[in-house]
Design a protein around this motif. Structure first.
Motif, PDB file in Angstrom:
ATOM      1  N   PHE A  64     -36.792  10.903  35.002  1.00 14.32           N
ATOM      2  CA  PHE A  64     -35.439  10.336  34.982  1.00 14.32           C
ATOM      3  C   PHE A  64     -34.524  11.233  34.145  1.00 14.32           C
ATOM      4  O   PHE A  64     -34.810  11.477  32.973  1.00 14.32           O
ATOM      5  N   PHE A  65     -33.427  11.683  34.743  1.00  7.27           N
ATOM      6  CA  PHE A  65     -32.475  12.517  34.018  1.00  7.27           C
ATOM      7  C   PHE A  65     -31.313  11.658  33.535  1.00  7.27           C
ATOM      8  O   PHE A  65     -30.688  10.942  34.324  1.00  7.27           O
ATOM      9  N   SER A  66     -31.024  11.742  32.221  1.00  2.47           N
ATOM     10  CA  SER A  66     -29.839  11.056  31.712  1.00  2.47           C
ATOM     11  C   SER A  66     -28.596  11.702  32.294  1.00  2.47           C
ATOM     12  O   SER A  66     -27.649  11.034  32.703  1.00  2.47           O
ATOM     13  N   HIS A  67     -28.595  13.031  32.340  1.00  7.97           N
ATOM     14  CA  HIS A  67     -27.528  13.831  32.935  1.00  7.97           C
ATOM     15  C   HIS A  67     -28.039  15.268  33.014  1.00  7.97           C
ATOM     16  O   HIS A  67     -29.203  15.523  32.668  1.00  7.97           O
ATOM     17  N   VAL A  68     -27.175  16.171  33.457  1.00  5.99           N
ATOM     18  CA  VAL A  68     -27.697  17.502  33.794  1.00  5.99           C
ATOM     19  C   VAL A  68     -27.153  18.604  32.887  1.00  5.99           C
ATOM     20  O   VAL A  68     -27.163  19.770  33.268  1.00  5.99           O
ATOM     21  N   HIS A  69     -26.714  18.250  31.679  1.00 10.04           N
ATOM     22  CA  HIS A  69     -26.373  19.307  30.717  1.00 10.04           C
ATOM     23  C   HIS A  69     -27.655  20.093  30.401  1.00 10.04           C
ATOM     24  O   HIS A  69     -28.760  19.549  30.467  1.00 10.04           O
ATOM     25  N   TRP A  70     -27.458  21.367  30.027  1.00  9.76           N
ATOM     26  CA  TRP A  70     -28.584  22.288  29.880  1.00  9.76           C
ATOM     27  C   TRP A  70     -29.740  21.722  29.060  1.00  9.76           C
ATOM     28  O   TRP A  70     -30.904  21.918  29.397  1.00  9.76           O
ATOM     29  N   ASP A  71     -29.402  21.091  27.929  1.00  9.10           N
ATOM     30  CA  ASP A  71     -30.471  20.651  27.028  1.00  9.10           C
ATOM     31  C   ASP A  71     -31.311  19.518  27.614  1.00  9.10           C
ATOM     32  O   ASP A  71     -32.272  19.080  26.978  1.00  9.10           O
ATOM     33  N   HIS A  72     -30.970  19.087  28.848  1.00 14.13           N
ATOM     34  CA  HIS A  72     -31.727  18.007  29.484  1.00 14.13           C
ATOM     35  C   HIS A  72     -32.427  18.459  30.769  1.00 14.13           C
ATOM     36  O   HIS A  72     -33.138  17.669  31.393  1.00 14.13           O
ATOM     37  N   ILE A  73     -32.188  19.707  31.167  1.00 11.14           N
ATOM     38  CA  ILE A  73     -32.807  20.206  32.412  1.00 11.14           C
ATOM     39  C   ILE A  73     -33.521  21.551  32.232  1.00 11.14           C
ATOM     40  O   ILE A  73     -34.249  21.989  33.108  1.00 11.14           O
ATOM     41  N   GLN A  74     -33.327  22.192  31.082  1.00 10.77           N
ATOM     42  CA  GLN A  74     -33.746  23.584  30.917  1.00 10.77           C
ATOM     43  C   GLN A  74     -35.259  23.772  30.931  1.00 10.77           C
ATOM     44  O   GLN A  74     -35.753  24.867  31.189  1.00 10.77           O
ATOM     45  N   GLY A  75     -36.004  22.704  30.655  1.00  6.25           N
ATOM     46  CA  GLY A  75     -37.459  22.818  30.662  1.00  6.25           C
ATOM     47  C   GLY A  75     -38.040  22.753  32.064  1.00  6.25           C
ATOM     48  O   GLY A  75     -39.196  23.136  32.279  1.00  6.25           O
ATOM     49  N   PHE A  76     -37.251  22.271  33.031  1.00  2.10           N
ATOM     50  CA  PHE A  76     -37.822  22.030  34.369  1.00  2.10           C
ATOM     51  C   PHE A  76     -38.380  23.291  35.035  1.00  2.10           C
ATOM     52  O   PHE A  76     -39.465  23.237  35.623  1.00  2.10           O
ATOM     53  N   PRO A  77     -37.694  24.439  34.956  1.00  5.56           N
ATOM     54  CA  PRO A  77     -38.269  25.651  35.566  1.00  5.56           C
ATOM     55  C   PRO A  77     -39.572  26.099  34.898  1.00  5.56           C
ATOM     56  O   PRO A  77     -40.253  26.980  35.418  1.00  5.56           O
ATOM     57  N   PHE A  78     -39.925  25.496  33.766  1.00  5.82           N
ATOM     58  CA  PHE A  78     -41.152  25.853  33.041  1.00  5.82           C
ATOM     59  C   PHE A  78     -42.155  24.693  33.004  1.00  5.82           C
ATOM     60  O   PHE A  78     -43.062  24.665  32.179  1.00  5.82           O
ATOM     61  N   PHE A  79     -41.945  23.728  33.914  1.00  9.10           N
ATOM     62  CA  PHE A  79     -42.826  22.552  33.995  1.00  9.10           C
ATOM     63  C   PHE A  79     -43.968  22.905  34.963  1.00  9.10           C
ATOM     64  O   PHE A  79     -43.814  22.829  36.178  1.00  9.10           O
ATOM     65  N   ASP A  80     -45.106  23.284  34.411  1.00  7.99           N
ATOM     66  CA  ASP A  80     -46.207  23.805  35.229  1.00  7.99           C
ATOM     67  C   ASP A  80     -46.568  22.905  36.423  1.00  7.99           C
ATOM     68  O   ASP A  80     -46.802  23.416  37.529  1.00  7.99           O
ATOM     69  N   PRO A  81     -46.664  21.565  36.246  1.00  5.94           N
ATOM     70  CA  PRO A  81     -47.078  20.730  37.382  1.00  5.94           C
ATOM     71  C   PRO A  81     -46.162  20.867  38.597  1.00  5.94           C
ATOM     72  O   PRO A  81     -46.593  20.622  39.730  1.00  5.94           O
ATOM     73  N   ALA A  82     -44.906  21.278  38.393  1.00  5.20           N
ATOM     74  CA  ALA A  82     -43.984  21.425  39.526  1.00  5.20           C
ATOM     75  C   ALA A  82     -44.371  22.597  40.425  1.00  5.20           C
ATOM     76  O   ALA A  82     -43.937  22.677  41.572  1.00  5.20           O
ATOM     77  N   PHE A  83     -45.189  23.501  39.917  1.00  5.54           N
ATOM     78  CA  PHE A  83     -45.588  24.682  40.688  1.00  5.54           C
ATOM     79  C   PHE A  83     -46.892  24.466  41.450  1.00  5.54           C
ATOM     80  O   PHE A  83     -47.325  25.339  42.187  1.00  5.54           O
ATOM     81  N   VAL A  84     -47.537  23.323  41.243  1.00  2.30           N
ATOM     82  CA  VAL A  84     -48.889  23.123  41.771  1.00  2.30           C
ATOM     83  C   VAL A  84     -48.883  22.132  42.935  1.00  2.30           C
ATOM     84  O   VAL A  84     -48.464  20.980  42.783  1.00  2.30           O
TER      85      VAL A  84
END
Ligand SMILES: [Zn+2]
Ligand SMILES: [Zn+2]
Length: 280
Positions: A64-84
């Motif tokens: 769940f995203f509160s909003h999409v400012h950087w400090d709330h989405i920046q980890g997603f490209p480094f979320f390992d399970p998203a690549f599997v």
């Protein structure tokens, strides 16, 4: 339920010798309700959660995203399970902005800002819109369900606060919201009787007003103070308050002092610290 803090910082990651105890990663909170894995925001703390989840894949996660400012989405490209392949990720959010949640997440991974595109991530992803009048009911195993309810906060470009109810227990996640003269009635309603209230307490009142010697007034920046956090906790009859989204300029000792002052207003109060798990 279990609530684990993976990132407690606001605005920008702030690693360094002065933030070792509280942590420097940006917003990410894991909530376990029965068999359900709920994640609130994808700041840089999400990377650490992803490492932990590696041992239990395949996973189904509800992010769940509160909003999409950087400090709330920046980890997603480094979320390992998203690549599997085999993992399933449901993503919830959406505000009154010009792009959808999917377009915004894809946008931060567009060339030349990032080498891998969102569509190259192998996990199955499903995007869902959030609405105030449409609580989300999710199966939590053993015939139980968790209910996630949302309310709008006060933040540039909009923000959602979320509450989870599961088997008579409840936790609310309300970050990046600014207080006004009266305690926000929408948040009071959402937080009514909640067991754990996680709330944006980015500033001290002096920092907010611009009298702390840490820059000018922060009025209109979309954030709150520990005093206002305590007011909301009292108005909503919350049982426990967790101060969240610490300003990057606050050292460990500054956060500790903020916590001390907040406890004089609402005794059952902790400052969020990275790696801490609360059980309820
Ligand atoms: Zn933020
Ligand atoms: Zn924000």
């Amino acid at each position: 339920m279990q609530v684990t803090f993976w990132g407690v910082r606001g605005s920008i990651p702030s690693p360094g010798p002065d933030t070792v105890t509280v942590g420097g990663n940006t917003s990410c909170v894991e909530v376990r309700a029965g068999s359900l894995l709920l994640i609130f925001d994808g700041g840089t703390g999400l990377r650490l959660l992803g490492k932990k989840l590696a041992s239990s894949m395949p996973i189904t996660a509800h992010l769940f995203f509160s909003h999409v400012h950087w400090d709330h989405i920046q980890g997603f490209p480094f979320f390992d399970p998203a690549f599997v392949a085999g993992n399933v990720i449901h993503l919830y959010g959406g505000n009154n902005v010009s792009r959808t949640l999917e377009e915004t997440l894809a946008g931060q991974m567009d060339h030349p800002n990032f080498p891998v595109h969102l569509t190259d991530m192998a996990a199955q992803m499903h995007f869902h819109d959030v609405a105030e009048d449409r609580p989300i009911s999710l199966s939590a195993g053993n015939d139980s369900t968790a209910l996630i309810t949302a309310a709008r906060g006060n933040h540039p470009n909009g923000v959602w606060a979320y509450r989870v109810d599961y088997e008579g227990k409840s936790v609310m996640y309300a970050t990046d919201t600014e207080h006004y003269a009266v305690v926000d009635p929408r948040l009071v309603k959402l937080a009514s009787g909640v067991d754990i209230l996680v709330y944006d307490a980015q500033y001290t009142p002096e920092e907010y007003a611009g009298t702390a010697g840490t820059g000018g007034s922060k009025v209109g920046w979309g954030h709150s103070t520990f005093e206002e956090a305590a007011k909301l906790a009292i108005a909503a009859n919350a049982k426990k308050l967790v101060l969240f989204h610490h300003d990057p300029m606050q050292s460990d000792s500054a956060v500790h002092e903020k916590e001390r002052r907040a406890r004089t207003l609402f005794p059952l109060c902790d400052a969020a610290r990275e790696g801490v798990t609360l059980h309820l």
